[in-house]
Design a protein around this motif. Structure first.
Motif, mmCIF file in Angstrom:
data_model
loop_
_atom_site.group_PDB
_atom_site.id
_atom_site.type_symbol
_atom_site.label_atom_id
_atom_site.label_comp_id
_atom_site.label_asym_id
_atom_site.label_seq_id
_atom_site.Cartn_x
_atom_site.Cartn_y
_atom_site.Cartn_z
ATOM 1 N N PHE A 1 0.743 -1.240 -0.072
ATOM 2 C CA PHE A 1 -0.094 -0.085 -0.155
ATOM 3 C C PHE A 1 0.748 1.288 0.072
ATOM 4 O O PHE A 1 0.330 2.295 0.369
ATOM 5 C CB PHE A 1 -0.731 0.074 1.180
ATOM 6 C CG PHE A 1 -1.885 -0.912 1.082
ATOM 7 C CD1 PHE A 1 -3.262 -1.177 0.062
ATOM 8 C CD2 PHE A 1 -2.077 -2.272 1.832
ATOM 9 C CE1 PHE A 1 -3.971 -2.003 0.120
ATOM 10 C CE2 PHE A 1 -2.685 -3.104 1.839
ATOM 11 C CZ PHE A 1 -3.686 -3.272 1.007
ATOM 12 N N THR A 2 2.284 1.138 -0.159
ATOM 13 C CA THR A 2 3.003 2.422 -0.506
ATOM 14 C C THR A 2 3.449 2.179 -1.812
ATOM 15 O O THR A 2 3.574 1.057 -2.521
ATOM 16 C CB THR A 2 4.367 2.416 0.434
ATOM 17 O OG1 THR A 2 4.893 1.140 0.489
ATOM 18 C CG2 THR A 2 3.570 2.686 2.063
ATOM 19 N N GLY B 1 12.166 8.824 -0.881
ATOM 20 C CA GLY B 1 11.519 8.063 -1.731
ATOM 21 C C GLY B 1 9.842 8.744 -2.047
ATOM 22 O O GLY B 1 10.136 9.778 -1.557
ATOM 23 N N LEU B 2 9.183 8.031 -2.540
ATOM 24 C CA LEU B 2 7.835 8.506 -2.944
ATOM 25 C C LEU B 2 6.998 8.781 -1.713
ATOM 26 O O LEU B 2 7.591 8.192 -0.510
ATOM 27 C CB LEU B 2 7.020 7.715 -4.180
ATOM 28 C CG LEU B 2 7.738 7.678 -5.096
ATOM 29 C CD1 LEU B 2 7.053 6.444 -6.044
ATOM 30 C CD2 LEU B 2 7.705 9.044 -5.991
ATOM 31 N N GLN B 3 6.105 9.681 -1.653
ATOM 32 C CA GLN B 3 5.258 9.841 -0.500
ATOM 33 C C GLN B 3 4.603 8.594 -0.213
ATOM 34 O O GLN B 3 3.746 8.080 -0.991
ATOM 35 C CB GLN B 3 4.498 11.007 -0.698
ATOM 36 C CG GLN B 3 5.079 12.417 -0.762
ATOM 37 C CD GLN B 3 4.431 13.422 -0.915
ATOM 38 O OE1 GLN B 3 3.796 14.160 0.112
ATOM 39 N NE2 GLN B 3 4.045 14.085 -2.113
ATOM 40 N N PRO B 4 4.478 8.257 1.158
ATOM 41 C CA PRO B 4 3.854 6.948 1.612
ATOM 42 C C PRO B 4 2.326 6.804 1.331
ATOM 43 O O PRO B 4 1.752 5.805 1.236
ATOM 44 C CB PRO B 4 4.344 6.590 2.847
ATOM 45 C CG PRO B 4 4.853 8.052 3.564
ATOM 46 C CD PRO B 4 5.243 8.843 2.531
ATOM 47 N N ALA B 5 1.436 8.056 1.552
ATOM 48 C CA ALA B 5 0.091 7.750 1.817
ATOM 49 C C ALA B 5 -0.426 7.866 0.536
ATOM 50 O O ALA B 5 -1.665 7.450 0.349
ATOM 51 C CB ALA B 5 -0.353 9.128 2.679
ATOM 52 N N PHE C 1 10.359 11.696 -14.593
ATOM 53 C CA PHE C 1 9.583 12.410 -13.734
ATOM 54 C C PHE C 1 8.435 11.521 -13.118
ATOM 55 O O PHE C 1 7.865 10.448 -13.636
ATOM 56 C CB PHE C 1 9.000 13.668 -14.451
ATOM 57 C CG PHE C 1 9.736 14.596 -14.601
ATOM 58 C CD1 PHE C 1 9.688 15.801 -13.726
ATOM 59 C CD2 PHE C 1 10.496 14.574 -15.902
ATOM 60 C CE1 PHE C 1 10.707 16.890 -14.038
ATOM 61 C CE2 PHE C 1 11.458 15.670 -16.139
ATOM 62 C CZ PHE C 1 11.639 17.069 -15.091
ATOM 63 N N ALA C 2 7.714 11.783 -11.989
ATOM 64 C CA ALA C 2 6.647 11.249 -11.531
ATOM 65 C C ALA C 2 5.800 12.301 -10.643
ATOM 66 O O ALA C 2 6.084 13.325 -10.101
ATOM 67 C CB ALA C 2 7.427 10.118 -10.381
ATOM 68 N N THR C 3 4.766 11.851 -10.471
ATOM 69 C CA THR C 3 3.869 12.470 -9.606
ATOM 70 C C THR C 3 3.285 11.902 -8.399
ATOM 71 O O THR C 3 3.025 10.542 -8.327
ATOM 72 C CB THR C 3 2.395 13.081 -10.424
ATOM 73 O OG1 THR C 3 1.723 11.681 -10.726
ATOM 74 C CG2 THR C 3 2.786 13.741 -11.621
ATOM 75 N N ASP C 4 3.273 12.327 -7.273
ATOM 76 C CA ASP C 4 2.667 11.755 -5.997
ATOM 77 C C ASP C 4 1.934 12.740 -5.019
ATOM 78 O O ASP C 4 2.143 13.958 -5.231
ATOM 79 C CB ASP C 4 3.984 11.001 -5.419
ATOM 80 C CG ASP C 4 4.953 11.852 -4.735
ATOM 81 O OD1 ASP C 4 4.867 12.984 -4.794
ATOM 82 O OD2 ASP C 4 5.790 11.104 -3.866
#
Length: 597
Positions: free
Chosen positions: A131-132, A156-160, A178-181
């Motif tokens: 779930f992350t 890292g990427l944001q966990p929620a 690039f990524a969106t989080d």
């Protein structure tokens, strides 16, 4: 999408698509178990469970995708299965040798069973937590090379979550990834949750570096990416469902919508019950009828607004200072793709928009999902596509969009009735919310109409232009393939049996222009389960929730399939009254591959 409170859908409505028996059980607080199915229907399937709420299961059997029907001359196969909620795909390399980057989105839908902090899945920073978010990198044969950007205490990427999209700035030639989080699953503070961001991810080490931060994160976060010349573009969904903060927006705590141009509010205020009324583009409980709302009011950066396509300079040392709106007036313009230079739509950005739902302080029912063409105006201002007072080609006040009453309408008092509301509260909804009243006194500029519309709750999630090597059979030069994720079982079906519902499929658009005639769009189905329904119901070797489509360097179409979700539908219902409304089943995500033979 916020996925209600936290994706892509991409859109959600709230009149349950339930049988009378299932509706009664739901309203009585009793979970509806999976339907009993003939053993032969899923003999080859395995049963996969949600680890936090293990009574919620799904049949899983991607096999070779033989139950997905495609036109003659095309073949479906499985590139990778057993993934956790994939939503983004990117490629680097050539047709002989390339890498496939798959973004797993993590916690994208609201349910206590999807909690990334649960000790059952090892807690927030467990490297195996489904779930992350993370990025899995495969070679062209599907062999796992490395896993990138999993959340840790230091990066890292944001966990929620959710993380939504990834893309290389130079496409197959690579460059920065690039990524969106976002941390959309967290609660807003003082009406703000500007946790959405655009980051770069090192393709080898996975190091995550913020590029633009403090973007809106209400009903929908920062979503898909596109590139053109020296600009990065992204879809920034609306922070509300309807232009008005209601109780569906974190109990009224989430942030209001942000306009891209100066607007004038109508005299209308919208009733959430309990003595609370709210104007559009305003905090919950704030009324300011007839007020002028300045562009970018309450934004963390100048140039930031929502329900929009935004862009920023790729090579600026301060990209957040270069943000500007390219196009706006969308409820959730989620899926985006630029037309090729030799295409009739050259210079335009195709936008697959997911329309509004039956919920909140300004509910609606049956709004379509439009296909839009975004082009910035010649004077550098964004063009405008009509939301929140235009749904597709029609004014939102048209009777076809009138709410019919549902348990997530702000004025609904829950009851065991067909509408899910007491008779008195249903009467209130029909008296106060019908007809749907305008948010704005008038549009800020002339409205650009859509190119076409799709069915309500079909949910655009991906668009890509087919390469010439994919042309053949029904696929003509310049064609587009797009994915429809499908509904979440909250609304009445978008078709009446025996007609098939629209969604959980891939569709095709051919563009035809003869002489000086207007461009014609020819839309048809392309890839769909032979059952017409989601695969996890009976172990069919086919789609559940297609959430993106991208063409690889080998000329094949790669389709990200989010996997199984137990929702409010009669046959897909979550088990346990407190476990919904949208319960994810890890390990059921798939990347499908559709190639021309």
């Amino acid at each position: 999408m916020k996925r209600l409170s936290a994706t892509p859908n991409r859109r959600i409505s709230y009149q349950p698509k339930l049988t009378a028996v299932a509706a009664a059980l739901l309203l009585a607080g009793i979970g509806v178990a999976p339907l009993a199915l003939p053993t032969a229907a899923y003999a080859a399937a395995v049963t996969v469970a949600n680890p936090i709420c293990p009574t919620n299961t799904a049949f899983f059997n991607p096999d070779s995708g033989q139950d997905i029907v495609v036109p003659p001359g095309f073949k479906v196969s499985v590139f990778k299965s057993g993934l956790n909620f994939p939503t983004g795909i990117a490629f680097r390399g050539n047709k002989q040798h390339f890498e496939v980057y798959v973004l797993e989105s993590g916690h994208g839908l609201p349910s206590r069973c999807n909690d990334q902090e649960s000790p059952v899945v090892g807690g927030t920073f467990s490297p195996s937590n489904p779930f992350t978010p993370d990025i899995r990198v495969f070679d062209e044969s599907g062999n796992l090379l490395r896993t990138l950007a999993k959340p840790t205490a230091t990066g890292g990427l944001q966990p929620a979550g959710p993380a939504v999209d990834i893309a290389f700035e130079r496409g197959l030639q690579g460059g920065r990834l690039f990524a969106t989080d976002s941390n959309q699953a967290t609660h807003a503070h003082n009406g703000q949750n500007n946790s959405s961001r655009i980051v770069t991810v090192d393709p080898q080490t996975g190091t995550v570096t913020p590029f633009i931060t403090m973007l809106p994160t209400g009903d929908h976060p920062t979503e898909q990416l596109a590139f053109d010349a020296n600009w990065i573009y992204w879809s920034q969904g609306s922070t509300t469902n309807s232009g008005v903060v209601g109780r569906d927006n974190g109990g009224g705590q989430d942030q209001q919508d942000i306009p891209c141009q100066d607007i004038v509010l109508s005299q209308n205020v919208f009733d959430s019950g309990g003595g609370v009324t709210t104007s559009g583009y305003s905090p919950f409980g704030t009324t300011r009828p007839g007020a002028t709302v300045k562009a970018f009011e309450s934004a963390s950066h100048n140039g930031v607004c929502d329900g929009a396509i935004l862009r920023a300079r790729l090579n600026s040392s301060q990209p957040d200072a270069t943000i500007e709106p390219f196009s706006w007036g969308y409820r959730n313009g989620y899926a985006i793709s630029f037309a090729p230079a030799d295409h009739p739509l050259a210079g335009g950005l195709l936008v697959g928009e997911d329309g509004p739902d039956e919920r909140g302080a300004r509910p609606s029912n049956g709004a379509p999902d439009p296909l839009q063409l975004a082009r910035q105006n010649a004077d550098g201002t964004p063009d405008y596509h009509g939301w929140p007072d235009r749904f597709g080609f029609l004014a939102s006040s048209q009777a076809v969009f009138n709410p019919i009453g549902g348990p997530s309408d702000d004025l609904c008092v829950p009851a065991n009735t067909p509408s899910g509301c007491t008779a008195a509260s249903l009467a209130q909804i029909l008296a106060k919310d019908v007809p749907i009243r305008d948010v704005l006194a008038h549009p800020p500029q002339t409205i650009t109409s859509p190119l076409a519309i799709e069915a309500a709750d079909s949910s655009f999630t991906g668009i890509d232009f087919a390469p010439k090597s994919f042309v053949g059979g029904p696929v003509e030069d310049g064609a587009v393939l797009y994915t429809l994720e499908g509904d979440f079982g909250f609304s009445p079906p978008n078709a009446t049996a025996p007609a098939p519902e629209v969604g959980h499929e891939v569709k095709l658009i051919n563009f035809e222009q003869k002489g000086n005639q207007a461009l014609a769009l020819k839309v048809q189905g392309f890839a769909r389960n032979k059952t017409g329904d989601q695969a996890f119901l009976d172990g069919t070797a086919g789609f559940n929730r297609p959430t993106n489509i991208r063409f690889g360097p080998d000329g094949c179409a790669y389709v990200a399939d989010y996997g199984a979700v137990r929702d409010n539908g009669a046959d897909t219902h979550f088990v346990g009254a407190a476990n919904g409304p949208l319960l994810q089943i890890p390990g059921t995500g798939v990347i499908w591959k559709i190639c021309k033979q």
